[in-house]
Design an enzyme around this catalytic site. Structure first.
Site, PDB file in Angstrom:
ATOM      1  N   PRO A  15       0.810  -1.033   0.231  1.00  0.00           N
ATOM      2  CA  PRO A  15       0.319   0.465  -0.185  1.00  0.00           C
ATOM      3  C   PRO A  15       0.625   1.179  -0.007  1.00  0.00           C
ATOM      4  O   PRO A  15       2.550   1.253   0.295  1.00  0.00           O
ATOM      5  CB  PRO A  15      -0.860   0.186   1.126  1.00  0.00           C
ATOM      6  CG  PRO A  15       0.092  -1.075   2.020  1.00  0.00           C
ATOM      7  CD  PRO A  15       0.607  -1.546   1.293  1.00  0.00           C
ATOM      8  N   SER A 261       7.477   5.077   9.801  1.00  0.00           N
ATOM      9  CA  SER A 261       7.206   3.845   8.888  1.00  0.00           C
ATOM     10  C   SER A 261       6.080   3.057   8.788  1.00  0.00           C
ATOM     11  O   SER A 261       5.174   3.788   9.362  1.00  0.00           O
ATOM     12  CB  SER A 261       7.913   3.008   9.274  1.00  0.00           C
ATOM     13  OG  SER A 261       7.727   2.017  10.430  1.00  0.00           O
ATOM     14  N   LYS A 262       5.962   2.183   7.955  1.00  0.00           N
ATOM     15  CA  LYS A 262       5.227   1.234   7.218  1.00  0.00           C
ATOM     16  C   LYS A 262       4.408   1.011   8.618  1.00  0.00           C
ATOM     17  O   LYS A 262       2.932   0.629   8.486  1.00  0.00           O
ATOM     18  CB  LYS A 262       4.756   0.235   6.514  1.00  0.00           C
ATOM     19  CG  LYS A 262       5.188   1.176   5.053  1.00  0.00           C
ATOM     20  CD  LYS A 262       4.650   0.253   4.219  1.00  0.00           C
ATOM     21  CE  LYS A 262       5.120   1.479   2.462  1.00  0.00           C
ATOM     22  NZ  LYS A 262       4.844   0.345   1.053  1.00  0.00           N
ATOM     23  N   ARG A 263       5.346   0.828   9.626  1.00  0.00           N
ATOM     24  CA  ARG A 263       4.264  -0.432  10.749  1.00  0.00           C
ATOM     25  C   ARG A 263       3.381   0.188  11.777  1.00  0.00           C
ATOM     26  O   ARG A 263       3.355   0.152  12.668  1.00  0.00           O
ATOM     27  CB  ARG A 263       5.640  -1.085  11.025  1.00  0.00           C
ATOM     28  CG  ARG A 263       5.743  -2.376  10.475  1.00  0.00           C
ATOM     29  CD  ARG A 263       7.314  -3.501  10.918  1.00  0.00           C
ATOM     30  NE  ARG A 263       8.108  -2.286  10.644  1.00  0.00           N
ATOM     31  CZ  ARG A 263       8.745  -2.160   9.811  1.00  0.00           C
ATOM     32  NH1 ARG A 263       8.319  -2.382   8.523  1.00  0.00           N
ATOM     33  NH2 ARG A 263       9.822  -1.430   9.389  1.00  0.00           N
ATOM     34  N   ASP A 264       4.671   1.448  11.830  1.00  0.00           N
ATOM     35  CA  ASP A 264       3.932   2.948  13.361  1.00  0.00           C
ATOM     36  C   ASP A 264       2.089   3.108  13.031  1.00  0.00           C
ATOM     37  O   ASP A 264       1.712   3.325  14.238  1.00  0.00           O
ATOM     38  CB  ASP A 264       4.810   4.250  12.693  1.00  0.00           C
ATOM     39  CG  ASP A 264       6.578   3.729  13.153  1.00  0.00           C
ATOM     40  OD1 ASP A 264       6.000   3.171  13.901  1.00  0.00           O
ATOM     41  OD2 ASP A 264       6.888   4.536  12.447  1.00  0.00           O
TER      42      ASP A 264
END
Ligand code: GLU
Length: 505
Positions: A15, A261-264
């Site tokens: 995404p 980040s994408k994980r945040d």
């Protein structure tokens, strides 16, 4: 200035992160501001990282944001195809050209061999890089004889093409945001341009396409700054005029500690993606701004100000106003901290600016979807109009207006304790009689009638109003009493007063 042509060039590896959306936005603003063209190019040369659905997600997300392209595989254009996997046949000749010119060389080192060198170096606390030093002893066309190289190629031995970074040169580059950037070439590695699978790497395809698509300005995230010297040298090697570069600052975590980040996102409690995403492999989901109830205008407005400022106090911008105000020289060099509360505030501001009709329509749909309540549009619009300025999101309207859709069955204890007096029940019965007698049951008239009645009879204003609020809402909150009465209608209001008096006595 020559014709402005900019591109947003995402890789469909998942995404689109909000940092990517901001890159697309700034490209779009820059293009529109300068009467130029905005191009969407899909960079999918790394097939090992391809994620099904990602391209579609990127296209839909940018469309939701209102970022429109002048050229892409979707809208057409003179320089297509705009997806690199469909341009595969184009790149080899450019890699060959660099080989012929002596600006690149063929390397036969296998992944295992390179890994071995890396490990050996690590053991000595050094880092192995394929560069002007190591290329002198590795297995490549610079160290091998022409015949040897030819035999290996004819035998089908896999090879890559690497760029031959010139030795002992200082590269001076200009970045529109960072100014002059200097790099010593001996610190750079000989990046692979063409892979053994017959595909170009990002670097080669990116430069060739920017050239063929006549890109005038490359506006992209700071993470690409280290690639700028290589890109500048590639233009030089081809003898092409390089575009101008602008590297945008990073988006930082809310505490400023590192890149967002994408994980945040879901870990820190806010979306980092424009839209909801389901990972096709793992089934993992990630929340999106759209589904979390943000207006695209608010999302864009917030992103525009993360890394750029208009130089004025203005904070609320439409897309047109952003186009008008945007310039690269007001982009900052330092990272921009993401601010969750401010993001909600933007939505609040945009919600306030929306018409009652638009919010009412969204609320009507929300009531059906979330509460299975059917309500006519006119009523939803009136309710939304009364309370919309108090919330950040359409979904929060419920908390401010549930009593318009369901009569209270309980009464807030704290409010009862504070506001429900010994003589409240009597007062409510008298008030009910008076309300029953109001002929013209409009908010304006109710307001006047109630006021005249209370002052004319020297009644206790607080006692009447607080009591009515408890009866109608079941709590101590909500809009003006006359507004509530008018929207509920006389019959429903009297029913509620009767029921409330029976419960509270
Ligand atoms: N494909 C690269 C990316 O995914 C594009 C970088 C660039 O704009 O040059 O971000």
């Amino acid at each position: 200035m020559k014709e402005v042509r900019v591109r947003f060039a995402p890789s469909p590896t998942g995404p689109l992160h909000i940092g990517g959306v901001r890159t697309a936005l700034y490209n779009y603003l820059f293009a529109k501001k300068n009467g130029g063209k905005m191009i969407l190019r899909i960079e999918d040369t790394d097939q090992t990282r391809f994620v099904p659905g990602a391209e579609d997600y990127i296209v839909k997300s940018l469309d939701w944001c209102g970022i429109k392209f002048d050229e892409s595989d979707y809208v057409g254009g003179e320089y297509g195809p705009y997806k690199q996997s469909n341009r595969k046949h184009l790149y080899k000749q450019y890699s060959d050209e660099l080989l012929e010119k002596g600006c690149a060389y063929i390397a036969f080192d296998t992944a295992e061999e390179l890994d071995k060198y890396r490990k050996e170096a690590e053991a000595k606390k050094e880092t192995f890089i394929y560069n002007c030093e190591s290329r002198k002893y590795l297995r490549n066309s610079l160290t091998m004889s022409k015949e040897e190289v030819e035999t290996l190629i004819n035998n089908g031995t896999p090879y890559t093409v690497r760029f031959k970074i010139p030795e002992n040169r200082e590269i001076v580059m200009h970045d529109l945001i960072r100014g002059e950037v200097h790099v010593q070439t001996n610190t750079l590695d000989d990046k692979v341009l063409f892979k053994s699978d017959g595909m170009p790497t990002y670097h080669l395809a990116n430069i060739v396409d920017d050239h063929l698509m006549k890109i005038s300005h490359v506006i992209r995230g700071e993470e690409w700054l280290p690639s700028m010297p290589l890109h500048v040298m590639l233009y030089e090697a081809f003898g092409w005029e390089a575009p101008q570069f602008a590297h945008l600052p990073l988006l930082l975590k809310p505490d400023g500690n590192g890149k967002l980040s994408k994980r945040d996102g879901d870990r820190l409690g806010f979306p980092v993606f424009p839209m909801y995403w389901v990972d096709p492999k793992t089934g993992d989901t990630a929340s999106g701004y759209k589904q979390s109830g943000y207006y695209p205008e608010a999302f864009i407005n917030m992103l525009a100000l993360l890394g750029w400022n208009p130089g004025t106090e203005q904070e609320i911008f439409t897309m047109e106003e952003l186009i008008d105000a945007f310039s690269l020289d007001r982009c900052s060099k330092s990272g921009a901290k993401f601010n969750v509360e401010k993001t909600k505030w933007f939505n609040h501001e945009w919600l306030m600016r929306k018409s009652e009709e638009e919010v009412g329509k969204d609320y009507q749909a929300w009531l059906k979807a979330e509460k299975d309540i059917d309500v006519n549009l006119d009523f939803a619009i009136k309710v939304a109009g009364l309370v919309k300025d108090r919330v950040n999101f359409v979904k929060e309207l419920w908390d401010q207006s549930f009593f318009f859709f369901e009569a209270p069955t309980t009464y807030d204890e704290v409010t009862v304790k504070k506001r429900w007096k010994e003589n409240s029940a009597e007062m409510m019965k008298t008030a009910a009689e008076f309300i029953n007698g109001i002929e013209d049951f409009t908010a304006e008239n109710i307001d006047k009638a109630l006021n005249d009645w209370i002052t004319g009879n020297e009644l206790n204003m607080g006692l009447v109003m607080n009591g009515l609020r408890l009866m109608l809402v079941g709590a101590g909150k909500g809009p003006h009493i006359h507004e509530i009465l008018a929207l509920l209608g006389k019959e429903e209001a009297l029913k509620r007063i009767d029921a409330g008096v029976k419960v509270l006595g």
